[in-house]
Write an enzyme that holds these catalytic residues in place. Structure first.
Site, PDB file in Angstrom:
ATOM      1  N   HIS A  20      21.028   0.692  43.166  1.00 28.73           N
ATOM      2  CA  HIS A  20      20.664  -0.426  44.053  1.00 28.73           C
ATOM      3  C   HIS A  20      19.681  -0.041  45.158  1.00 28.73           C
ATOM      4  CE1 HIS A  20      23.942   1.468  46.320  1.00 28.73           C
ATOM      5  NE2 HIS A  20      23.452   0.874  47.399  1.00 28.73           N
ATOM      6  N   ASP A  21      19.706   1.202  45.591  1.00 29.44           N
ATOM      7  CA  ASP A  21      18.864   1.607  46.733  1.00 29.44           C
ATOM      8  C   ASP A  21      17.715   2.532  46.346  1.00 29.44           C
ATOM      9  OD1 ASP A  21      19.687   0.201  48.969  1.00 29.44           O
ATOM     10  OD2 ASP A  21      21.119   1.718  49.651  1.00 29.44           O
ATOM     11  N   LYS A  81      14.592   3.047  48.409  1.00 25.25           N
ATOM     12  CA  LYS A  81      14.525   3.837  49.644  1.00 25.25           C
ATOM     13  C   LYS A  81      13.675   5.083  49.471  1.00 25.25           C
ATOM     14  CE  LYS A  81      18.766   2.423  52.031  1.00 25.25           C
ATOM     15  NZ  LYS A  81      20.146   2.829  52.376  1.00 25.25           N
ATOM     16  N   HIS A  95      20.641  -7.290  46.418  1.00 26.76           N
ATOM     17  CA  HIS A  95      21.880  -6.839  47.074  1.00 26.76           C
ATOM     18  C   HIS A  95      21.908  -7.051  48.580  1.00 26.76           C
ATOM     19  CE1 HIS A  95      19.574  -3.076  47.673  1.00 26.76           C
ATOM     20  NE2 HIS A  95      20.456  -2.764  48.610  1.00 26.76           N
TER      21      HIS A  95
HETATM   22  P1  C2E Z   1      23.126   1.099  54.667  1.00 22.75           P
HETATM   23  O1  C2E Z   1      23.349   2.027  55.803  1.00 22.75           O
HETATM   24  O2  C2E Z   1      23.620   1.552  53.345  1.00 22.75           O
HETATM   25  O3  C2E Z   1      23.829  -0.273  55.001  1.00 22.75           O
HETATM   26  C1  C2E Z   1      23.941  -1.278  54.051  1.00 22.75           C
HETATM   27  C2  C2E Z   1      24.365  -2.562  54.693  1.00 22.75           C
HETATM   28  O4  C2E Z   1      25.682  -2.418  55.221  1.00 22.75           O
HETATM   29  C3  C2E Z   1      23.509  -3.000  55.848  1.00 22.75           C
HETATM   30  O5  C2E Z   1      22.371  -3.690  55.403  1.00 22.75           O
HETATM   31  C4  C2E Z   1      24.488  -3.917  56.606  1.00 22.75           C
HETATM   32  O6  C2E Z   1      24.572  -5.191  55.966  1.00 22.75           O
HETATM   33  C5  C2E Z   1      25.821  -3.249  56.398  1.00 22.75           C
HETATM   34  N1  C2E Z   1      26.180  -2.408  57.532  1.00 22.75           N
HETATM   35  C6  C2E Z   1      26.108  -1.066  57.605  1.00 22.75           C
HETATM   36  N2  C2E Z   1      26.586  -0.639  58.788  1.00 22.75           N
HETATM   37  C7  C2E Z   1      26.977  -1.709  59.474  1.00 22.75           C
HETATM   38  C8  C2E Z   1      27.565  -1.921  60.785  1.00 22.75           C
HETATM   39  O7  C2E Z   1      27.833  -0.981  61.538  1.00 22.75           O
HETATM   40  N3  C2E Z   1      27.823  -3.197  61.126  1.00 22.75           N
HETATM   41  C9  C2E Z   1      27.522  -4.221  60.311  1.00 22.75           C
HETATM   42  N4  C2E Z   1      27.767  -5.468  60.740  1.00 22.75           N
HETATM   43  N5  C2E Z   1      26.989  -4.089  59.089  1.00 22.75           N
HETATM   44  C10 C2E Z   1      26.712  -2.836  58.671  1.00 22.75           C
HETATM   45  P2  C2E Z   1      21.083  -3.767  56.347  1.00 22.75           P
HETATM   46  O8  C2E Z   1      21.453  -4.020  57.746  1.00 22.75           O
HETATM   47  O9  C2E Z   1      20.146  -4.729  55.713  1.00 22.75           O
HETATM   48  O10 C2E Z   1      20.484  -2.335  56.254  1.00 22.75           O
HETATM   49  C11 C2E Z   1      19.919  -1.817  55.066  1.00 22.75           C
HETATM   50  C12 C2E Z   1      19.616  -0.388  55.223  1.00 22.75           C
HETATM   51  O11 C2E Z   1      18.692  -0.216  56.304  1.00 22.75           O
HETATM   52  C13 C2E Z   1      20.841   0.431  55.624  1.00 22.75           C
HETATM   53  O12 C2E Z   1      21.578   0.796  54.496  1.00 22.75           O
HETATM   54  C14 C2E Z   1      20.163   1.623  56.313  1.00 22.75           C
HETATM   55  O13 C2E Z   1      19.647   2.536  55.376  1.00 22.75           O
HETATM   56  C15 C2E Z   1      19.012   0.972  57.019  1.00 22.75           C
HETATM   57  N6  C2E Z   1      19.371   0.609  58.409  1.00 22.75           N
HETATM   58  C16 C2E Z   1      19.940  -0.527  58.840  1.00 22.75           C
HETATM   59  N7  C2E Z   1      20.103  -0.504  60.157  1.00 22.75           N
HETATM   60  C17 C2E Z   1      19.627   0.674  60.595  1.00 22.75           C
HETATM   61  C18 C2E Z   1      19.519   1.293  61.885  1.00 22.75           C
HETATM   62  O14 C2E Z   1      19.913   0.731  62.922  1.00 22.75           O
HETATM   63  N8  C2E Z   1      18.954   2.549  61.944  1.00 22.75           N
HETATM   64  C19 C2E Z   1      18.539   3.189  60.823  1.00 22.75           C
HETATM   65  N9  C2E Z   1      18.058   4.422  60.931  1.00 22.75           N
HETATM   66  N10 C2E Z   1      18.645   2.633  59.577  1.00 22.75           N
HETATM   67  C20 C2E Z   1      19.175   1.389  59.478  1.00 22.75           C
HETATM   68  C1  SIN Z   2      22.110   4.716  52.796  1.00 23.62           C
HETATM   69  O1  SIN Z   2      21.871   4.717  54.020  1.00 23.62           O
HETATM   70  O2  SIN Z   2      22.360   3.681  52.177  1.00 23.62           O
HETATM   71  C2  SIN Z   2      22.092   5.976  52.013  1.00 23.62           C
HETATM   72  C3  SIN Z   2      22.536   7.139  52.819  1.00 23.62           C
HETATM   73  C4  SIN Z   2      23.999   7.241  52.943  1.00 23.62           C
HETATM   74  O3  SIN Z   2      24.721   6.791  52.056  1.00 23.62           O
HETATM   75  O4  SIN Z   2      24.456   7.765  53.955  1.00 23.62           O
HETATM   76 FE    FE Z   3      20.181  -1.461  50.266  1.00 20.79          FE
END
Ligand code: C2E
Ligand code: SIN
Ligand code: FE
Ligand code: SIN
Ligand code: SIN
Length: 405
Positions: free
Chosen positions: A264-265, A268, A319
């Protein structure tokens, strides 16, 4: 009643035996819930069964679509025949049936009826019974087959997933005797524990299986870049599969989802480090860049006739869509979002929440579960969410199997 209380010594010894059996079952519970490869677990289970209910031989069969398979057996002189035939067939996709073992009639009968069988003496069985044991039972070695107790292992959905069979009960004088009704209860308890443990072990084995491993390695490339070990996508894909199964999708569809969702990712891979590895919150521009991982991933996977890759493409693209239409990249709403992406959305967010990210700490299991539940009809499809909730026990086993450290 009268005769039992009239003989205090006999009553006491019966009580002690019950306690011993209970202790032993508790010990089995403890040992079986500790993570172990399936083979070790089955061998352990049979030894315990033969300690609690002393008998000449024991066998464990597991069921799949092709039938019943002897996966583990023991007698006094040998422990042998430990095979993970079922797992190999499942994961390597060998044609079903070809490797089916010649069925043991007693075990087959128990699997078909879902009821235990207690055969006092095989030599007094009528000619017309459908479960006549094999005269030269392969497990027995030099012993003469007399008594058999076999019971089904039944899973949470009432499906028979295996059979545990004991042969020739030995009493304290080492005489071969029939199995008692208390023995039946004891074996039923063991089977209940076994059903859950075998299921968990199979999940863990599946998570670490080499076939899946190849796909996961490729899919992990993107994850490795931001410091993950690839466990995120292992767990995530198993969550997807569990939810799909709870939704009643066919095993084939669930399997395709299991193999497709890890990708799915992959988009990235194309996101610059400065954004992907940023320790803090993203600026609006960076967020737009980050959101491109959906479209880029779909492009990478596009144009394949392979069912897994085309499902992976749909998941990569969809997704991060939301049920309420406030997601990306296209702002689709409700059933406009394909079902596999709606399942992947929950699995992805749940795993993101329960794990540390470079930009945030981890939530606990229960807390993450509540956060997810609160998003019904907003972020997530209520029907998929219900399935996720109903699969909580299994979700928890997956979470525990790869517990974040
Ligand atoms: P990811 O870290 O795998 O997170 C996937 C999704 O999980 C996020 O999609 C969000 O819907 C949810 N999610 C993760 N952590 C939290 C949280 O603490 N609170 C809430 N409410 N939801 C959470 P999203 O936001 O579209 O982000 C997609 C990807 O973008 C993330 O994948 C990550 O790789 C990156 N990303 C998002 N926010 C940040 C950020 O603040 N800093 C950095 N460095 N990367 C980010
Ligand atoms: C992601 O941010 O979705 C990939 C890296 C991780 O799983 O910590
Ligand atoms: Fe994603
Ligand atoms: C399991 O059922 O325990 C693993 C997943 C599967 O076989 O589909
Ligand atoms: C979501 O990301 O919208 C659900 C999880 C949460 O509310 O924290």
């Amino acid at each position: 009643m009268q005769s039992q209380s009239a003989d205090p010594l006999a009553a006491r010894s019966a009580e002690t035996e019950t306690e011993t059996q209970l202790d032993a079952i508790l010990r089995v519970c403890a040992s079986l819930t500790a993570p172990k490869p399936l083979e070790a677990l089955l061998d352990n289970l049979l030894s315990e069964a033969r300690t609690i209910l002393p008998s000449d031989a024991a066998a464990l069969y597991l069921a799949d679509d092709a039938g019943l398979h002897l996966v583990c057996s023991q007698n006094d002189s040998a422990r042998h025949d430990i095979r993970a035939a079922l797992l190999n067939r499942e994961v390597l996709g060998r044609p079903g049936g070809q490797n089916a073992d010649p069925a043991d009639p007693v075990a087959s009968h128990v699997a078909q009826t879902g009821q235990p069988l207690n055969i006092v003496d095989v030599h007094t069985l009528g000619d017309d019974i459908p479960y006549r044991p094999l005269p030269d039972h392969p497990l027995l070695g030099t012993h003469r087959l007399v008594s058999i107790l076999a019971a089904p292992m039944i899973d949470r959905n009432g499906k028979t997933t295996g059979v545990l069979e004991l042969i020739n009960r030995r009493d304290t004088n080492n005489e071969v005797v029939p199995f008692s009704s208390r023995d039946e209860q004891t074996l039923a308890s063991l089977c209940a524990v076994a059903a859950v443990s075998v299921r968990n072990a199979r999940l863990r084995d599946l998570l670490s299986h080499s076939h899946l491993d190849t796909i996961l390695r490729l899919a992990s490339a993107a994850e490795f870049r931001d410091g993950d070990t690839g466990e995120h996508i292992r767990r995530m894909s198993c969550y997807c599969e569990a939810v799909a199964r709870a939704m009643g999708r066919t095993p084939e569809w669930c399997r395709t989802l299991l193999f497709a969702s890890p990708m799915h990712d992959v988009g990235k891979l194309a996101i610059p480090d400065a954004v992907l590895k940023k320790p803090g919150p993203l600026t609006p521009d960076e967020r737009v860049t980050m959101q491109q991982h959906t479209v880029l991933g779909a492009k990478l996977l596009a144009g394949s006739n392979n069912e897994i890759l085309s499902m992976a493409e749909r998941i990569a693209l969809g997704h991060h869509e939301r049920w309420d239409g406030r997601g990306y990249p296209h702002g689709l709403a409700g059933p406009e979002i394909n079902e596999e992406a709606r399942i992947a959305a929950i699995a992805d967010v749940f795993d993101a929440l329960t794990n540390e990210r470079i930009y945030k700490p981890a939530f606990g299991f229960q807390e993450a579960f509540k956060l997810i539940a609160a998003e019904s009809g907003r972020h997530f499809d209520p029907v998929v969410l219900d399935a996720f909730m109903s699969a909580q026990e299994e979700i928890e086993s997956i979470y525990e199997a790869y517990r974040p450290t």
